[in-house]
Design a protein around this motif. Structure first.
Motif, short mmCIF file in Angstrom:
data_model
loop_
_atom_site.label_atom_id
_atom_site.label_comp_id
_atom_site.label_asym_id
_atom_site.label_seq_id
_atom_site.Cartn_x
_atom_site.Cartn_y
_atom_site.Cartn_z
N ARG A 288 34.33 -27.87 -24.87
CA ARG A 288 33.86 -27.14 -23.69
C ARG A 288 35.00 -27.03 -22.68
NH1 ARG A 288 30.29 -29.22 -20.56
NH2 ARG A 288 30.12 -31.34 -21.36
N HIS A 289 35.28 -25.77 -22.29
CA HIS A 289 36.35 -25.45 -21.35
C HIS A 289 37.70 -25.86 -21.92
CE1 HIS A 289 37.93 -25.60 -16.90
NE2 HIS A 289 38.51 -24.66 -17.63
N GLY A 290 37.99 -25.37 -23.12
CA GLY A 290 39.33 -25.60 -23.66
C GLY A 290 40.37 -25.08 -22.69
N LEU A 291 41.36 -25.91 -22.36
CA LEU A 291 42.29 -25.51 -21.30
C LEU A 291 43.74 -25.52 -21.78
CD1 LEU A 291 42.62 -24.59 -18.45
CD2 LEU A 291 42.48 -26.94 -17.66
N ALA A 304 44.95 -30.60 -27.76
CA ALA A 304 44.24 -29.75 -26.80
C ALA A 304 43.35 -30.57 -25.86
CB ALA A 304 43.39 -28.72 -27.54
N SER A 305 43.18 -30.07 -24.64
CA SER A 305 42.32 -30.72 -23.65
C SER A 305 41.07 -29.88 -23.40
CB SER A 305 43.08 -30.93 -22.34
OG SER A 305 43.42 -29.69 -21.74
N TYR A 306 39.96 -30.58 -23.16
CA TYR A 306 38.66 -29.95 -22.88
C TYR A 306 38.05 -30.68 -21.70
CZ TYR A 306 39.60 -28.18 -27.54
OH TYR A 306 40.20 -27.59 -28.63
N PRO A 307 38.44 -30.31 -20.47
CA PRO A 307 38.04 -31.10 -19.30
C PRO A 307 36.54 -31.21 -19.08
CG PRO A 307 39.08 -29.02 -18.67
CD PRO A 307 39.34 -29.21 -20.12
N HIS A 310 35.52 -34.00 -21.13
CA HIS A 310 36.42 -35.15 -21.04
C HIS A 310 37.04 -35.48 -22.40
CE1 HIS A 310 34.74 -36.02 -17.02
NE2 HIS A 310 33.56 -35.78 -17.58
N ARG A 311 37.44 -34.45 -23.13
CA ARG A 311 37.94 -34.66 -24.48
C ARG A 311 39.41 -34.28 -24.63
NH1 ARG A 311 35.24 -37.72 -28.41
NH2 ARG A 311 33.24 -38.06 -27.36
N LEU A 312 40.12 -35.08 -25.42
CA LEU A 312 41.45 -34.77 -25.90
C LEU A 312 41.35 -34.75 -27.42
CD1 LEU A 312 44.51 -34.44 -25.12
CD2 LEU A 312 44.74 -36.90 -25.58
N ILE A 313 41.61 -33.59 -28.03
CA ILE A 313 41.41 -33.42 -29.47
C ILE A 313 42.73 -33.07 -30.14
CG2 ILE A 313 40.19 -32.12 -31.26
CD1 ILE A 313 37.86 -31.78 -29.38
N VAL A 314 42.99 -33.73 -31.27
CA VAL A 314 44.20 -33.51 -32.05
C VAL A 314 43.82 -32.86 -33.39
CG1 VAL A 314 46.23 -34.58 -33.11
CG2 VAL A 314 45.25 -35.55 -31.01
N PHE A 315 44.45 -31.72 -33.69
CA PHE A 315 44.16 -30.96 -34.91
C PHE A 315 45.33 -31.06 -35.88
CE2 PHE A 315 42.04 -28.81 -31.37
CZ PHE A 315 40.74 -28.67 -31.85
N ASP A 316 45.03 -31.09 -37.16
CA ASP A 316 46.05 -31.01 -38.20
C ASP A 316 46.44 -29.55 -38.41
OD1 ASP A 316 47.54 -32.31 -40.53
OD2 ASP A 316 46.39 -30.74 -41.53
N GLY A 317 47.73 -29.25 -38.35
CA GLY A 317 48.19 -27.87 -38.43
C GLY A 317 47.98 -27.23 -39.78
N PHE A 335 38.33 -35.55 -16.77
CA PHE A 335 38.66 -34.13 -16.76
C PHE A 335 40.11 -33.87 -17.16
CE2 PHE A 335 35.34 -34.81 -13.52
CZ PHE A 335 34.32 -34.03 -14.05
N PRO A 336 40.52 -34.23 -18.38
CA PRO A 336 41.89 -33.98 -18.81
C PRO A 336 42.20 -32.49 -18.83
CG PRO A 336 40.51 -34.50 -20.70
CD PRO A 336 39.67 -34.74 -19.48
N CYS A 337 43.28 -32.10 -18.18
CA CYS A 337 43.63 -30.67 -18.06
C CYS A 337 45.01 -30.38 -18.65
CB CYS A 337 43.58 -30.25 -16.60
SG CYS A 337 41.90 -30.02 -15.94
N GLY A 338 46.07 -30.74 -17.92
CA GLY A 338 47.41 -30.39 -18.35
C GLY A 338 47.90 -31.24 -19.50
N ILE A 339 48.62 -30.62 -20.43
CA ILE A 339 49.31 -31.33 -21.52
C ILE A 339 50.73 -30.80 -21.59
CG2 ILE A 339 49.39 -31.81 -23.99
CD1 ILE A 339 46.42 -31.28 -24.14
#
Length: 386
Positions: A288-291, A304-307, A310-317, A335-339
């Motif tokens: 929700r709210h991928g930023l 990726a952050s989803y404030p 409150h999620r920080l998600i790591v994807f395999d390329g 509310f993680p935003c900037g990466i």
């Protein structure tokens, strides 16, 4: 929210040091924060309604990218003093919020949005945005070309600056209301790949024609584009979506009154292929709210952050699978935003919407608590490191 910030007992706009770059306090301004990894904080107001910050390859100049407004600004990355103010592409045009420097360090590309109007039959192209080609010091426009999409936002350079990849929102005002309704009227959200030298369209991948906007992306090549979608709904819509959430949760401070961020899948896009959803259904529910999203080429991972969740998600390329999904509240980061990937090539930083900067190790994603910092930003979307 710079109006929420004070110094020496007065609002920042009345403080001569913080407001030294502001000649007209009635025009939009934003607070820029420079964070030293030793904890030193430097802040200044700049005259733009801005979204993202980028720094030139030689670190001599930075740009704070105007968003949904008329001005773009350049600044000194050391002092944060104003270097240049320049208008958007043309009368009625709006800044798209993002920029990318060519490796020669003399040119910056910026996304720009066409004047907002409802869709007219047979004239979709009149809504397409542009990439402006600007001098880094003055922001003077030397040229431009179409983004081949509606309301461009995030842009990335790939293949040694041969191509620019663009995330286009694709949304337009409602034909009856003439307003940006909730949910959005998405005509053609898409990722476009453009030849930097000629401005010709290389590929266009339409991701939605209904409600999900295409906002941010990361890219490592023509077969490694990762795109974040955003889907807006009402507060009642969100209540229905979260009816199974038993644990107490608070209001989403990153959204606007009457607007809620709903779940929307993050996508993998490759030239000439259909977009693919990343993660499983239960993973998408947390998107929700991928930023912000960044690509770690060494480990072939997208972070990726989803404030709003409150999620920080790591994807395999390679497989598009979710490798890690962190609830950052358990670490003390809300509310993680900037990466941003840090210059040491070993770590990356994640910032909370209102405050705090947490440092993680690339690959293992272990939290480096000793390197974490705790500045206050007063609301933000993105960060960059140089």
């Amino acid at each position: 929210m710079p109006n929420e910030a004070y110094a020496n007992g007065v609002p920042l706009r009345e403080n001569s040091y913080f407001a030294r770059n502001i000649s007209d306090p009635e025009r939009p301004f934003r607070l820029l924060t420079r964070i030293g990894m030793n904890g030193e904080i430097r802040q200044a107001l700049l005259p733009a309604y801005a979204h993202d910050v980028e720094i030139s390859p030689d670190r001599s100049v930075g740009v704070m990218c105007g968003f949904e407004a008329t001005d773009q600004v350049a600044f000194d990355p050391e002092t944060l003093d104003l270097m240049a103010v320049a208008p958007s592409f043309s009368r009625g045009w709006r800044g798209g919020g993002h920029a990318a420097y060519l490796a020669n360090g003399k040119t910056v590309l910026m996304s720009e949005r066409a004047p907002r109007q409802s869709l007219r039959e047979g004239k979709v192209e009149t809504h397409h945005g542009r990439i402006t080609i600007r001098d880094v010091d003055t922001l003077k426009i030397h040229g431009s070309y179409s983004t081949y999409g509606i309301d461009p936002h995030d842009i990335r350079l790939i293949e040694n600056d041969r191509y620019v990849v663009v995330a286009n929102y694709g949304s337009l005002p409602g034909a009856l209301s003439g307003k940006m309704d909730i949910p959005r009227h998405v005509h053609e959200a898409c990722v476009t790949i453009i030849d930097v030298e000629s401005g010709k369209l290389v590929d266009k991948c339409v991701t939605d024609r209904r409600r999900s906007e295409l906002r941010h992306l990361a890219a490592g090549g023509l077969d490694r584009v990762f795109a974040i979608q955003a889907r807006l709904g009402s507060e009642a819509d969100l209540s229905r979506e979260l009816r199974g959430e038993d644990e107490a949760y608070g209001v989403d401070i990153t959204s606007e009154p009457g607007i809620a961020y709903m779940s929307a899948a993050t996508l993998r896009v490759a030239k000439g292929k259909r977009p693919r959803r990343m993660g499983r259904r239960q993973d998408v529910a947390e998107m929700r709210h991928g930023l912000s999203i960044r690509y770690d080429a060494k480990n072939d991972q997208a972070i990726a952050s989803y404030p709003s969740s409150h999620r920080l998600i790591v994807f395999d390329g390679a497989s598009n699978e979710v490798l890690h999904s962190f609830d950052t509240r358990t670490m003390g980061l809300r509310f993680p935003c900037g990466i941003t990937l840090l210059p040491d090539g070993v770590h990356y930083a994640v910032t909370g919407y209102w405050e705090n900067l947490f440092v993680f190790e690339l690959g293992s994603h272990r939290l480096n608590r000793e390197a974490c910092l705790y500045p206050t930003f007063f609301g933000h979307s993105h960060i960059t490191a140089a």
